[in-house]
Design a protein around this motif. Structure first.
Motif, PDB file in Angstrom:
ATOM      1  N   GLY B  33      14.385  -7.885   0.123  1.00  8.17           N
ATOM      2  CA  GLY B  33      14.690  -6.765   1.013  1.00  8.17           C
ATOM      3  C   GLY B  33      14.482  -5.394   0.367  1.00  8.17           C
ATOM      4  O   GLY B  33      14.366  -4.388   1.067  1.00  8.17           O
ATOM      5  N   TRP B  34      14.421  -5.397  -0.969  1.00  4.10           N
ATOM      6  CA  TRP B  34      14.347  -4.112  -1.676  1.00  4.10           C
ATOM      7  C   TRP B  34      13.096  -3.317  -1.309  1.00  4.10           C
ATOM      8  O   TRP B  34      13.178  -2.140  -0.941  1.00  4.10           O
ATOM      9  N   SER B  35      11.929  -3.949  -1.409  1.00  5.22           N
ATOM     10  CA  SER B  35      10.676  -3.202  -1.217  1.00  5.22           C
ATOM     11  C   SER B  35      10.520  -2.742   0.233  1.00  5.22           C
ATOM     12  O   SER B  35      10.046  -1.632   0.492  1.00  5.22           O
ATOM     13  N   GLU B  36      10.942  -3.583   1.182  1.00  6.82           N
ATOM     14  CA  GLU B  36      10.802  -3.180   2.590  1.00  6.82           C
ATOM     15  C   GLU B  36      11.724  -2.014   2.913  1.00  6.82           C
ATOM     16  O   GLU B  36      11.338  -1.067   3.623  1.00  6.82           O
ATOM     17  N   LYS B  37      12.930  -2.070   2.393  1.00  7.08           N
ATOM     18  CA  LYS B  37      13.894  -0.989   2.626  1.00  7.08           C
ATOM     19  C   LYS B  37      13.364   0.324   2.049  1.00  7.08           C
ATOM     20  O   LYS B  37      13.452   1.383   2.671  1.00  7.08           O
ATOM     21  N   LYS B  38      12.779   0.216   0.868  1.00 11.06           N
ATOM     22  CA  LYS B  38      12.288   1.403   0.150  1.00 11.06           C
ATOM     23  C   LYS B  38      11.015   1.972   0.787  1.00 11.06           C
ATOM     24  O   LYS B  38      10.850   3.188   0.864  1.00 11.06           O
ATOM     25  N   SER B  39      10.111   1.095   1.236  1.00 10.58           N
ATOM     26  CA  SER B  39       8.779   1.547   1.669  1.00 10.58           C
ATOM     27  C   SER B  39       8.563   1.494   3.169  1.00 10.58           C
ATOM     28  O   SER B  39       7.680   2.162   3.697  1.00 10.58           O
ATOM     29  N   GLY B  40       9.350   0.668   3.854  1.00 17.34           N
ATOM     30  CA  GLY B  40       9.110   0.474   5.286  1.00 17.34           C
ATOM     31  C   GLY B  40       7.957  -0.479   5.572  1.00 17.34           C
ATOM     32  O   GLY B  40       7.559  -0.658   6.722  1.00 17.34           O
ATOM     33  N   VAL B  41       7.407  -1.094   4.521  1.00 20.22           N
ATOM     34  CA  VAL B  41       6.253  -1.999   4.701  1.00 20.22           C
ATOM     35  C   VAL B  41       6.740  -3.450   4.777  1.00 20.22           C
ATOM     36  O   VAL B  41       7.235  -4.006   3.804  1.00 20.22           O
ATOM     37  N   LYS B  42       6.598  -4.060   5.959  1.00 19.64           N
ATOM     38  CA  LYS B  42       6.987  -5.467   6.150  1.00 19.64           C
ATOM     39  C   LYS B  42       5.926  -6.403   5.577  1.00 19.64           C
ATOM     40  O   LYS B  42       6.228  -7.448   5.032  1.00 19.64           O
ATOM     41  N   GLN B  43       4.666  -6.009   5.760  1.00 16.37           N
ATOM     42  CA  GLN B  43       3.545  -6.802   5.241  1.00 16.37           C
ATOM     43  C   GLN B  43       2.337  -5.911   5.043  1.00 16.37           C
ATOM     44  O   GLN B  43       2.258  -4.828   5.622  1.00 16.37           O
ATOM     45  N   ARG B  44       1.444  -6.364   4.200  1.00 16.26           N
ATOM     46  CA  ARG B  44       0.151  -5.716   4.003  1.00 16.26           C
ATOM     47  C   ARG B  44      -0.830  -6.832   3.682  1.00 16.26           C
ATOM     48  O   ARG B  44      -0.448  -7.988   3.481  1.00 16.26           O
ATOM     49  N   TYR B  45      -2.118  -6.496   3.652  1.00 16.46           N
ATOM     50  CA  TYR B  45      -3.160  -7.485   3.346  1.00 16.46           C
ATOM     51  C   TYR B  45      -3.740  -7.172   1.975  1.00 16.46           C
ATOM     52  O   TYR B  45      -3.962  -6.012   1.649  1.00 16.46           O
ATOM     53  N   PHE B  46      -3.977  -8.204   1.192  1.00 13.23           N
ATOM     54  CA  PHE B  46      -4.668  -8.064  -0.097  1.00 13.23           C
ATOM     55  C   PHE B  46      -5.916  -8.933  -0.059  1.00 13.23           C
ATOM     56  O   PHE B  46      -5.869 -10.061   0.453  1.00 13.23           O
ATOM     57  N   VAL B  47      -6.999  -8.440  -0.626  1.00 13.12           N
ATOM     58  CA  VAL B  47      -8.242  -9.222  -0.633  1.00 13.12           C
ATOM     59  C   VAL B  47      -8.063 -10.477  -1.479  1.00 13.12           C
ATOM     60  O   VAL B  47      -7.322 -10.497  -2.459  1.00 13.12           O
ATOM     61  N   GLU B  48      -8.755 -11.531  -1.046  1.00 12.97           N
ATOM     62  CA  GLU B  48      -8.897 -12.719  -1.898  1.00 12.97           C
ATOM     63  C   GLU B  48     -10.291 -12.656  -2.500  1.00 12.97           C
ATOM     64  O   GLU B  48     -10.450 -12.204  -3.619  1.00 12.97           O
ATOM     65  N   ASP B  49     -11.292 -13.048  -1.704  1.00 13.46           N
ATOM     66  CA  ASP B  49     -12.674 -12.985  -2.195  1.00 13.46           C
ATOM     67  C   ASP B  49     -13.460 -11.864  -1.522  1.00 13.46           C
ATOM     68  O   ASP B  49     -14.637 -11.666  -1.820  1.00 13.46           O
ATOM     69  N   GLU B  50     -12.822 -11.124  -0.625  1.00 18.38           N
ATOM     70  CA  GLU B  50     -13.558 -10.077   0.090  1.00 18.38           C
ATOM     71  C   GLU B  50     -13.906  -8.903  -0.827  1.00 18.38           C
ATOM     72  O   GLU B  50     -13.097  -8.485  -1.650  1.00 18.38           O
ATOM     73  N   THR B  51     -15.113  -8.370  -0.646  1.00 17.41           N
ATOM     74  CA  THR B  51     -15.497  -7.127  -1.333  1.00 17.41           C
ATOM     75  C   THR B  51     -15.353  -5.967  -0.338  1.00 17.41           C
ATOM     76  O   THR B  51     -15.260  -6.182   0.876  1.00 17.41           O
ATOM     77  N   ALA B  52     -15.382  -4.756  -0.867  1.00 20.18           N
ATOM     78  CA  ALA B  52     -15.274  -3.574  -0.001  1.00 20.18           C
ATOM     79  C   ALA B  52     -16.458  -3.502   0.964  1.00 20.18           C
ATOM     80  O   ALA B  52     -16.289  -3.171   2.144  1.00 20.18           O
ATOM     81  N   SER B  53     -17.660  -3.817   0.476  1.00 21.46           N
ATOM     82  CA  SER B  53     -18.824  -3.723   1.366  1.00 21.46           C
ATOM     83  C   SER B  53     -18.782  -4.809   2.440  1.00 21.46           C
ATOM     84  O   SER B  53     -19.188  -4.564   3.587  1.00 21.46           O
ATOM     85  N   TYR B  54     -18.251  -5.984   2.096  1.00 19.11           N
ATOM     86  CA  TYR B  54     -18.110  -7.034   3.109  1.00 19.11           C
ATOM     87  C   TYR B  54     -17.128  -6.590   4.196  1.00 19.11           C
ATOM     88  O   TYR B  54     -17.433  -6.667   5.397  1.00 19.11           O
ATOM     89  N   MET B  55     -15.959  -6.125   3.792  1.00 19.80           N
ATOM     90  CA  MET B  55     -14.962  -5.670   4.772  1.00 19.80           C
ATOM     91  C   MET B  55     -15.509  -4.521   5.615  1.00 19.80           C
ATOM     92  O   MET B  55     -15.320  -4.479   6.835  1.00 19.80           O
ATOM     93  N   GLY B  56     -16.206  -3.605   4.937  1.00 22.07           N
ATOM     94  CA  GLY B  56     -16.774  -2.456   5.640  1.00 22.07           C
ATOM     95  C   GLY B  56     -17.795  -2.882   6.681  1.00 22.07           C
ATOM     96  O   GLY B  56     -17.821  -2.363   7.803  1.00 22.07           O
ATOM     97  N   ALA B  57     -18.622  -3.852   6.304  1.00 22.70           N
ATOM     98  CA  ALA B  57     -19.656  -4.331   7.234  1.00 22.70           C
ATOM     99  C   ALA B  57     -19.026  -5.055   8.424  1.00 22.70           C
ATOM    100  O   ALA B  57     -19.478  -4.915   9.569  1.00 22.70           O
ATOM    101  N   GLU B  58     -17.964  -5.817   8.172  1.00 25.58           N
ATOM    102  CA  GLU B  58     -17.279  -6.520   9.272  1.00 25.58           C
ATOM    103  C   GLU B  58     -16.650  -5.513  10.242  1.00 25.58           C
ATOM    104  O   GLU B  58     -16.747  -5.667  11.466  1.00 25.58           O
ATOM    105  N   ALA B  59     -16.008  -4.503   9.690  1.00 26.72           N
ATOM    106  CA  ALA B  59     -15.424  -3.452  10.542  1.00 26.72           C
ATOM    107  C   ALA B  59     -16.530  -2.741  11.320  1.00 26.72           C
ATOM    108  O   ALA B  59     -16.374  -2.448  12.519  1.00 26.72           O
ATOM    109  N   ALA B  60     -17.647  -2.498  10.649  1.00 26.04           N
ATOM    110  CA  ALA B  60     -18.773  -1.809  11.286  1.00 26.04           C
ATOM    111  C   ALA B  60     -19.319  -2.611  12.464  1.00 26.04           C
ATOM    112  O   ALA B  60     -19.591  -2.062  13.534  1.00 26.04           O
ATOM    113  N   LYS B  61     -19.462  -3.930  12.254  1.00 23.95           N
ATOM    114  CA  LYS B  61     -19.986  -4.778  13.343  1.00 23.95           C
ATOM    115  C   LYS B  61     -19.079  -4.707  14.569  1.00 23.95           C
ATOM    116  O   LYS B  61     -19.550  -4.658  15.707  1.00 23.95           O
TER     117      LYS B  61
END
Lengths: 329, 329
Positions: B33-61
């Motif tokens: 509960g500490w981090s959520e109380k402090k930041s207000g962030v319930k969840q976020r996404y972290f890359v596994e094998d994704e690169t920035a250009s891959y994510m960017g291209a997917e968003a672009a499509k």
């Protein structure tokens, strides 16, 4: 339609340390004369204690003086460099600080298209200046290549130098302006010049003896030249077709100082005489994005250009990109 | 004068891996509960094998599909991110390649003003689009923060997430357009958020156990908030004075998702109700420059915005910079 901008002033800074071709020959273990013959670079400058923001600020101060304006007349500061001083914040903010403008509020941001960064910034900012968003924009290219060279890759390491150049780009109702511009990117050539590490893909925390080369510049000069040479005729046709001009109308061609041999071939292809094709690579090496503005600055200092002259900026960059601007100085 | 641009389509991509607040609590050794109380962030996404250009291209499509245009309709590709995939070439070229456009010649370059990169690109490119240089510009922000977090600095590490968002920004003679924009940089705050290493000043080859923190994000949130809060009233006055509008005319304020507590204070300062102040930090964390476009994209998906609505983009970034755009969607 010509964008109403004027290069009001230019300035440069080169590091204190001069590194001549003989020193390079020693570093790479070749006989004297090898690197100069191969690259055409007699000398270049490498930083000792200078930072990119320091060099950028020094170049900026000269440009401001040349433009006969004050620091407080600036209403935008742009860094247009292929290399960064640190990952965060952007170079332009660090240059603002070096200029003593830390409380000014002058907006700061960076453009990056590697060796074409300066040309891209000039091109894009000309629209905002033409539309009166800004009156005086400082565009700075400050490059430190020396720290990222791979001395075991002779082809690339013998070419580069460090240094900075700055323009004051201003709104103007005089004849000066950007007449035409064009950029093309062919990422089929993205792997021809790379520093694969240093970003999120190969983070510095993965640095090791095995991965060391991923953090240094890696170039396939032959492949770059082959692709850009193939694309150049159509590119130039597209650029000049926007105007009623030909390359022969240009008082001076200011090319990216990629390598002496490539520049010679391009010059002959364009059919331009040596005195109209500015070369500074002999004395500076390839200073990444600072190459084109520095060559222009040197042409002005040498009395080779005057107001009203038509000029072509023409370069290539990692990406692979080709960029060009036709302007009236 | 309103710049004739229209956000024709938007798209996003988030990594496969969801990281909830409980996982963060474990990483940093705090009670649940500490981090959520402090930041207000319930969840976020972290890359596994994704690169920035891959994510960017997917968003672009997705954005291209949303805009109902084709890949071949693009005439410029811009990356506007605070993080880069690799040092050379620019992100935009890598995204072009991921999109299969490697032989297209579509010009590619990057803007960088850290968390404001997207806002800066939107602002500056609106002039070139208004002047008909380009018809359809792809602007992509693709951010991988997770690789550069300093888990011993709880204040910053609990805030960030990874992800990408893309806009198609097009010329339009309809009512849509950018009405006003403003950016200010105060480099007196440059050291308040930094990654000191990774560039030419502290090159990755200097990476060691001792220097490790220089390659990770370092933030003084209190100092950032104090300086930006002090500058905000004059900034907003300068922005709105370009128009006949007030913040109450805005259908929605899309703030940078810096931190929940800072956002709450800013919202109250602006006198804007919660339903008109878009917050996605709960589900995404602070996604650096992708935060503002992603919040806008989510507002559209949730049916909170329609064509003709007036919208304020407002953010801060390392530099320290403040940026804002008033637009008619």
């Amino acid at each position: 339609m010509k964008r109403k901008v004027k290069i009001l002033g230019t300035g440069s800074y080169v590091p204190k340390r001069i590194v001549n071709a003989q020193e390079i020959d020693v570093i790479i273990g070749k006989t004297e004369g090898w690197s100069e013959k191969k690259s055409g670079v007699k000398q270049r400058y490498f930083v000792e204690d200078e930072t990119a923001s320091y060099m950028g600020a020094e170049a900026a101060k000269s440009a401001i003086e040349d433009a006969n304006i004050s620091l407080s007349d600036l209403d935008c500061i742009i860094s247009a460099s292929g290399t960064n001083e640190q990952a965060i914040p952007c170079n332009a903010a660090l240059i603002q600080k070096q200029l003593g403008l830390e409380g000014s509020g002058i907006p700061c941001f960076d453009f990056n298209s590697t060796c074409l960064s300066f040309v891209t910034a000039l091109d894009m900012m000309s629209y905002a200046i033409d539309q009166r968003r800004f009156q005086h924009v400082l565009i700075v290219s400050s490059e430190i290549s020396s720290v990222g060279l791979n001395w075991s890759q002779h082809e690339s390491s013998i070419l580069f130098g460090d240094g900075a150049c700055a323009f004051i780009l201003s709104h103007s109702n005089e004849a000066s302006g950007i007449i035409a511009s064009k950029m093309e990117t062919y990422s089929e050539g993205a792997i021809f010049s790379e520093i694969r590490g240093g970003g999120t893909k190969i983070h510095p925390k993965n640095y090791s003896e095995q991965s060391a080369n991923d953090f240094l510049f890696d170039m396939d000069g032959r492949a770059i030249f082959k692709l850009s040479y193939k694309k150049l005729p159509d590119f130039l046709e597209g650029l000049f077709n926007q105007t009623g001009l030909t390359v022969q109308d240009m008082q001076m061609v200011i090319p990216h100082q990629a390598s002496k041999s490539a520049m010679n071939i391009i010059r002959k292809k364009l059919g331009v005489k040596e005195e109209r094709f500015m070369s500074i690579i002999e004395n500076y090496g390839n200073v990444i994005a600072a190459s084109i503005p520095l060559a222009f600055h040197e042409a002005i200092r040498a009395g080779k250009l005057k107001r009203g002259d038509l000029i072509l900026f023409l370069g290539t960059s990692a990406g692979l990109s080709i960029g060009g601007i036709i302007l009236e100085y």
